[in-house]
Design a protein around this motif. Sequence first.
Motif, mmCIF file in Angstrom:
data_model
loop_
_atom_site.group_PDB
_atom_site.id
_atom_site.type_symbol
_atom_site.label_atom_id
_atom_site.label_comp_id
_atom_site.label_asym_id
_atom_site.label_seq_id
_atom_site.Cartn_x
_atom_site.Cartn_y
_atom_site.Cartn_z
ATOM 1 N N SER A 246 -3.580 32.531 11.144
ATOM 2 C CA SER A 246 -4.865 33.243 11.691
ATOM 3 C C SER A 246 -5.541 32.589 12.805
ATOM 4 N N PRO A 247 -5.393 33.736 14.379
ATOM 5 C CA PRO A 247 -5.571 33.234 15.502
ATOM 6 C C PRO A 247 -7.470 32.661 15.224
ATOM 7 N N LEU A 275 2.304 35.083 -1.227
ATOM 8 C CA LEU A 275 1.527 34.637 -0.652
ATOM 9 C C LEU A 275 1.428 32.991 1.006
ATOM 10 N N GLN A 276 2.033 32.864 1.789
ATOM 11 C CA GLN A 276 2.383 31.970 2.240
ATOM 12 C C GLN A 276 0.979 32.361 3.567
ATOM 13 N N PHE A 277 0.721 30.906 3.629
ATOM 14 C CA PHE A 277 -0.376 31.137 5.025
ATOM 15 C C PHE A 277 0.397 29.862 5.853
ATOM 16 N N LEU A 278 0.623 31.000 7.183
ATOM 17 C CA LEU A 278 1.343 30.283 7.970
ATOM 18 C C LEU A 278 0.557 29.497 9.064
ATOM 19 N N GLY A 279 -0.478 29.175 8.827
ATOM 20 C CA GLY A 279 -1.545 27.913 9.556
ATOM 21 C C GLY A 279 -2.226 29.174 10.747
ATOM 22 N N ALA A 302 -9.294 18.645 10.468
ATOM 23 C CA ALA A 302 -10.052 19.105 8.825
ATOM 24 C C ALA A 302 -8.625 19.349 8.491
ATOM 25 N N TYR A 303 -7.699 20.176 9.200
ATOM 26 C CA TYR A 303 -6.917 20.894 8.705
ATOM 27 C C TYR A 303 -5.478 20.450 9.022
ATOM 28 N N MET A 308 -1.077 25.399 13.294
ATOM 29 C CA MET A 308 -0.093 25.659 14.169
ATOM 30 C C MET A 308 0.200 24.359 15.021
ATOM 31 N N PRO A 309 1.415 24.033 15.668
ATOM 32 C CA PRO A 309 1.926 22.654 16.163
ATOM 33 C C PRO A 309 1.905 22.938 17.936
ATOM 34 N N PHE A 310 1.109 24.106 18.303
ATOM 35 C CA PHE A 310 0.688 24.374 19.662
ATOM 36 C C PHE A 310 -0.244 25.695 19.903
#
Length: 358
Positions: A246-247, A275-279, A302-303, A308-310
């Motif tokens: 999710s951008p 289903l895997q949530f990539l972030g 919060a999350y 994602m780390p970038f």
Amino acid sequence: MTKKTMTEAQFAETTKDLNVSPQTLEIAHGVLVLGKPQAHYAQELKLTAGAISQAVRRVWSAFQEQSAVPSGYERVTAILPAHQAFIVKKWEQAHKKNGILKMKMKTLANAIQKGGQGKTMTTCHLAFDGARRGLRVAVIDLDPQGNASYTLEAHACGLFASQMFDDSPDLVLSFFADRDNSGITLIHNDDRLANIEKLDLEDAATLLRTHVEALSQYFDVCLIDTPPFLSNVMASALLSADFVMSPVELEPYSLQGMEKMVAVIQNLREANPALQFLGMLPNRYNVKIPRHVENMAILREAYADLVMPFDIRQRDSIAEALGNQIPVWEIKKTAARDATKEICAMTQYVFEKMEVIQ
């Protein structure tokens, strides 16, 4: 030319986890194990010779990949000195190109309940980068705005997204069996997608999932761009996907949309536990805007690991690239260099998480 044959045991082992249709298994078993001519099935099933050949080739290729034996060699069992065993292990590596891992197709949906967050930017650049890595990439544009279809127009195959909800079991086989599916293949958005909302969700999801599974015979990666609102179409995409990302822009309404999206993903996991949530991908981040900095801190607090780390910064070159129907690394401006680094960091991260590259 040596005739392609398999034993019952080899066929069973090869196909036990192979994601293909029952018809493909029937054809491949008859030709490879029972020795029936391909023409027999072309006549009996009223399919083209190319479609029959593709079905046989799908199983035979899987058998060869599992065997990991280079062309011109045969599998034998032997005890070798360590240095010779090392050389033999290199044979398997020779079957890998550009770090791509050969396995069943992986499907990623880009989804958030808010428009303008960067779903199309992400989908298109993953497609462009996947293609240059040698992956066969299918893109299904389910967004009624059709921005991905505009940027990837040159790769349109003639199949429309609404057809992925048709009750036609041989749709994918008949359409892709006889074409070159290398690079990017766009399944274009169309106005008939609005009709999907008239279907029951279970029916819509089953139809899409069936056709997506059929695509795995011809593609390595499937990318789905979804509508920016909860609907049968978005839910069907998530129920058909292996991964979702999710951008999100760092604005209050965007964060609200992300909160709703997390809840939707959690609920749909009951029906699609794989289903895997990539972030979340922070997008169009401007460190000079105080509310962006504040909202970034709120998002990460919060999350935590779901972010994602970038991030992708607010850069005009990305919008320019999409408008010109090219990836950002083809923009010949100094200003595009930083954007290229950020986009490539994203695609590398996503493909590694999906385990389609090493």
